[in-house]
Enzyme design. Structure first.
Site, PDB file in Angstrom:
ATOM      1  N   LYS A 129       1.044  -1.335   0.213  1.00  0.00           N
ATOM      2  CA  LYS A 129      -0.103   0.000   0.049  1.00  0.00           C
ATOM      3  C   LYS A 129       0.769   1.271  -0.067  1.00  0.00           C
ATOM      4  CE  LYS A 129      -3.812   2.017   2.792  1.00  0.00           C
ATOM      5  NZ  LYS A 129      -4.750   1.479   4.095  1.00  0.00           N
ATOM      6  N   SER A 204      -9.434   1.707   2.757  1.00  0.00           N
ATOM      7  CA  SER A 204      -8.564   2.573   1.807  1.00  0.00           C
ATOM      8  C   SER A 204      -7.392   1.787   1.006  1.00  0.00           C
ATOM      9  CB  SER A 204      -7.674   3.564   2.640  1.00  0.00           C
ATOM     10  OG  SER A 204      -7.119   2.933   4.021  1.00  0.00           O
ATOM     11  N   SER A 228     -10.013  -1.254   6.544  1.00  0.00           N
ATOM     12  CA  SER A 228      -9.137  -0.560   5.407  1.00  0.00           C
ATOM     13  C   SER A 228      -8.567  -1.684   4.773  1.00  0.00           C
ATOM     14  CB  SER A 228      -8.338   0.268   5.641  1.00  0.00           C
ATOM     15  OG  SER A 228      -9.031   1.629   5.793  1.00  0.00           O
TER      16      SER A 228
END
Length: 569
Positions: A129, A204, A228
């Site tokens: 990420k 996210s 997330s």
């Protein structure tokens, strides 16, 4: 340059980093489901398809350790497939092909010279990420102002991956501020769901969700403060682990709301099998990350806990509780059917399944959401002001053609207008959270009165959201996941089924918990969710990652066996 010019220039730079011979012909706009397109687009060789379609991570690692597959060819195969995934869903941020392939060559050379692997993840490509700092690369994290900020050192996770022999090879898209269950920012744009590009991939960690679902990475690493890793995993049909606070190394990763430590953000793997979740988690813990991250709990991997020593032992009769409804937002028909499948599967496997009784959920929801906005949005506003970009206040795309009859999410109504709190007021929220955790613990312990194992419930099964992946801009509910973060429960997610237009018919309701519950009910039309995956959470206690992974393996096997038996009828 103003923020628009900076964003445009950075996006062009990303596009220029894609090798020209890796550009594919895109499917027509009418093709919403692109999950199998990497196999059809003509870019991957037969060997590369074999490598990237190998979901059993034990096989991949064994082939790398024996030089049956070189790290160079495995990394190249996954890089090509990641670039395909990006062209289909816009899932990547950082693309650094030469750097990753140089690392792969280095790993291969080490094996050839030393006749042994560097570590348990030797030669394995790993995606990250866009939070995990890598020396010499930007970490933009969805903010225009962070373009051009190059990291001076690796985050502890990246250091650990290098020590284990892994090959970090791409980084993936996030929303501006990170605090969204969808993925969109002004720099890199919007990430779509590969099962239906009309739908969100979640957030996210939405970039990882889309990438891993398309098998563009064998393991992706995301973060989770309110759902997330779990929201994109269930939206994209993959597996994940949300570990407890400070079990895995987070130091050196960039973040939003830094300094807020009552509800800690944690990192977790996202994969195409629960076995891969175990392999990654054990490898990181075995590396003794507490020696490099001062917050990581000094707790070695416990084989006894993995063998369920506190849950009756291997082969034990377990008791699961199903959270059919959290009392805040009722889950839609596809999630209800997934829970019925899991209940039937577990009972067929000889386990007990009871109903979970919600306990003070609305109080927990309000407490957590108030902690998240305690700074009055100063963190977000400060970062946006540095470049002049506007703060994103909706994930709705321009010209969105599906309306949600919801003025604002229920969390905003609970919390009211965001405002900065004094330190004393914030301490009261922390005090309340501790009391709620104790109350929920006592509630869990009392389930011993309803189980036939002589133990409290071993794990809770629940949705991660009230719905499958919705159309872009319509993901408003996060409490099925946020309760886990507030209570700090180790949790895995697994895929169960997909939306079925005939089976998942709308139901009639007259009474609703709140306006969001009603709005989500009215939103549901099966035709909006074509091909959307449906997954569930398996929730355990704090700091029992080993046991939760083992119980999730049990659940996963039971579901697969049950579905296979039903299909044969």
């Amino acid at each position: 340059m103003d923020w628009r010019e900076r964003s445009s220039a950075r996006k062009k730079k990303q596009q220029d980093q894609i090798p020209k011979d890796w550009i594919i012909n895109l499917p027509p706009d009418s093709c919403l489901n692109v999950i199998d397109y990497p196999l059809k687009c003509g870019l991957l060789t037969t060997r590369e398809i074999e490598i990237t379609e190998t979901v059993d991570l034990d096989v991949t690692l064994r082939n790398l350790a024996t030089a049956e597959w070189s790290s160079l060819e495995v990394t190249t195969a996954f890089y090509k497939r990641a670039i395909i995934a990006h062209q289909l869903t816009n899932c990547l941020t950082e693309i650094f092909v030469d750097r990753a392939l140089d690392r792969a060559r280095e790993v291969d050379e080490y094996l050839a010279v030393n006749k042994k692997v560097i570590g348990p993840l030797h030669g394995l490509p790993v995606s990250l990420k866009d939070q995990f700092a890598m020396k010499g690369l930007e970490t933009i994290m969805g903010y225009v102002a962070w373009i051009g900020d190059y990291s001076q050192e690796d985050s502890v996770l990246v250091q650990t991956l290098y020590d284990l022999g892994a090959v970090p090879f791409v980084r993936t898209n996030v929303p501006q501020t990170l605090m969204w269950g969808e993925t969109y920012n002004h720099v890199f744009g919007r990430t779509s769901n590969p099962y239906n590009v009309f739908l969100t991939a979640g957030g996210s960690t939405g970039g990882e969700g889309a990438l891993v679902a398309l098998k563009g990475s064998p393991i992706g690493i995301g973060t989770d403060i309110g759902g997330s890793v779990r929201i994109p995993s269930t939206f994209c049909g993959i597996y994940t682990l949300r570990p407890s606070y400070e079990r895995l190394p987070y130091f050196g990763a960039l973040n939003a709301l830094e300094g807020q430590e009552s509800i800690s953000s944690v990192l977790g793997p996202m994969t195409n099998s629960i076995e891969a979740v175990k392999i990654f988690t054990k490898a990181i813990i075995d590396a003794k990350p507490w020696q490099n991250d001062p917050l990581v709990i000094r707790k070695k991997w416990s084989q006894g806990e993995y063998e369920l020593e506190d849950h009756g032992g291997i082969g034990a009769h377990l008791c699961f509780a199903v959270m059919w409804d959290n009392g805040v937002v009722q889950a839609l028909p596809p999630l209800q059917r997934a829970m019925r499948i899991m209940k039937a599967a577990l009972e067929a496997a000889g386990h007990q399944v009871i109903d979970w009784e919600p306990h003070r959920h609305l109080e927990i929801y309000k407490n957590a959401e108030t902690i998240f906005v305690a700074d009055g949005g100063e963190d977000y506003k400060t970062e946006c002001a540095k470049s002049g970009e506007p703060l994103i206040t909706t994930m709705r795309p321009d010209g969105g053609d599906h309306e949600l009859p919801l003025i604002k999410p229920y969390a905003q109504t609970l919390v009211g207008k965001a405002f900065s709190r004094s330190a004393f007021q914030l301490w009261q929220l922390h005090k309340e959270k501790r009391a709620l955790r104790k109350s929920y613990l006592d509630h869990w312990q009392r389930t011993v009165e309803r189980t036939d194992t002589g133990r409290p419930v071993d794990a809770i099964v629940s949705p991660a959201t009230a719905y499958p992946a919705p159309p872009h801009g319509l993901n408003t509910d996060s409490f099925y996941t946020t309760i886990v973060n507030a209570m700090d429960y180790a949790t895995c997610c697994i895929p169960v089924t997909t939306v079925d237009q005939e089976l998942d018919v709308p139901i009639t309701r007259e009474n609703f918990y709140n306006h969001e519950d009603e709005a989500i009910h009215l939103m549901y039309k099966p035709s909006l969710f074509v091909d959307a995956p449906v997954g569930l959470q398996v929730i355990g206690r704090p700091q029992e990652e080993e046991a939760v992974i083992a119980m999730t393996e049990i659940v996963d096997r039971a579901v697969k066996k049950y579905k296979a038996a039903v299909e044969r009828l």
